[in-house]
Design an enzyme around this catalytic site. Structure first.
Site, mmCIF file in Angstrom:
data_model
loop_
_atom_site.group_PDB
_atom_site.id
_atom_site.type_symbol
_atom_site.label_atom_id
_atom_site.label_comp_id
_atom_site.label_asym_id
_atom_site.label_seq_id
_atom_site.Cartn_x
_atom_site.Cartn_y
_atom_site.Cartn_z
ATOM 1 C CB ALA A 178 153.125 -19.286 49.531
ATOM 2 C CB CYS A 179 155.565 -16.635 53.859
ATOM 3 S SG CYS A 179 157.346 -17.193 53.930
ATOM 4 C CD GLN A 180 156.732 -11.091 49.426
ATOM 5 O OE1 GLN A 180 155.850 -11.580 49.304
ATOM 6 N NE2 GLN A 180 157.455 -10.894 48.154
#
Length: 287
Positions: A178-180
């Site tokens: 996951a990232c933003q």
């Protein structure tokens, strides 16, 4: 990195895939040291400006091509089942019920604000704190072209990313990445997939798409606020803050309205001050 032809991700381009500009290859304008610099320096300066503008245009074209190529690879990667898609809610269930690890690939500027409880952090792009000529040029360009508004810093690729992940997780591990916003995590999934990781799950939309009940967040802010900053955050003009205002009501509206009034007051005071200084200098010259 080069073989994957990953696009470079930039701060200000939250709306333009967060792409980041690399230093221009064009040289700086020459400064003449002759006794009559005006006869030479302007020509060199103009040539330098033209070269820099050409470099900008060439970079934009290359960036668009790289991004289009990356999107095709990522679509194929998902279509072929090499990476499975999870919503933030599904990721939360997988973490709670199956104890799957979440790999957070965001830069420290976002991780420090909020993170998923128990997640492992290995950034694929990190805040560039160097101050050499090339980095300073990128920082100035980033700020002028929108960094002052978005507050997102200049980033650079973490060349140790793969080795750092391999130190923490074996190749057969089931990893939720996951990232933003969901873009850098796709780039991270591609690197991991090519390195031999077979059980990868991508959080679609990133942590910004997560509701408070989806994932157990920790930190000073909600997960969806971790990617905002700059003047837009201060004034409450981001999509995340507008959504929060709609939920919270008048308290938030009063706060951000007061901040906006404050900005206008400060700007007006600076303008009046500049006028007074100008008149003072003019009076000195006239006497």
């Amino acid at each position: 990195m080069a073989s994957l032809a990953l696009p470079s991700f930039n701060s200000l381009a939250i709306s333009r895939l967060n792409s980041q500009k690399a230093p221009l290859n064009s040289s700086f304008p020459c400064i003449s040291t002759s006794r009559h610099p005006c006869t030479v320096a302007p020509q060199r300066f103009q040539c330098g400006v033209i070269r820099m503008q050409a470099g900008e245009e060439d970079f934009e074209l290359k960036q668009m091509r790289d991004m289009a190529a990356a999107k095709k690879r990522w679509d194929a990667m998902i279509r072929e089942g090499k990476v499975k898609i999870l919503t933030p809610k599904e990721a939360g269930y997988a973490i709670q019920l199956s104890n799957k690890p979440l790999l957070d690939v965001r830069p420290s500027s976002e991780r420090e604000k909020a993170w998923v409880k128990g997640s492992t952090w290995v950034p694929i792009f990190e805040v560039d704190n160097k101050f050499d000529v090339g980095t300073v040029s990128r920082k100035v360009s980033n700020f002028v072209m929108g960094g002052w508004w978005s507050g997102v810093p200049t980033l650079s690729y973490n060349s140790q990313y793969l080795s750092q992940v391999e130190e923490k997780f074996p190749k057969d591990a089931e990893l939720i990445v996951a990232c933003q916003k969901g873009l850098r995590s796709l780039a991270a999934c591609e690197l991991l997939c090519n390195a031999g990781y077979k059980n990868l799950f991508w959080v679609q939309g990133g942590l910004e798409a997560a509701e408070e009940e989806d994932l157990a967040g920790e930190g000073s802010q909600p997960l969806k606020f971790a990617g905002i900053g700059g003047l837009s955050e201060f004034l409450g003009w981001t999509d995340q803050q507008r959504t929060q205002v709609a939920k919270e009501g008048w308290g938030y509206r009063v706060l951000y309205s007061a901040r906006l009034v404050g900005v206008f007051v400060v700007a007006d005071a600076l303008f009046i001050g500049a006028q007074q200084v100008g008149r003072y200098l003019q009076d000195i010259r006239s006497h």
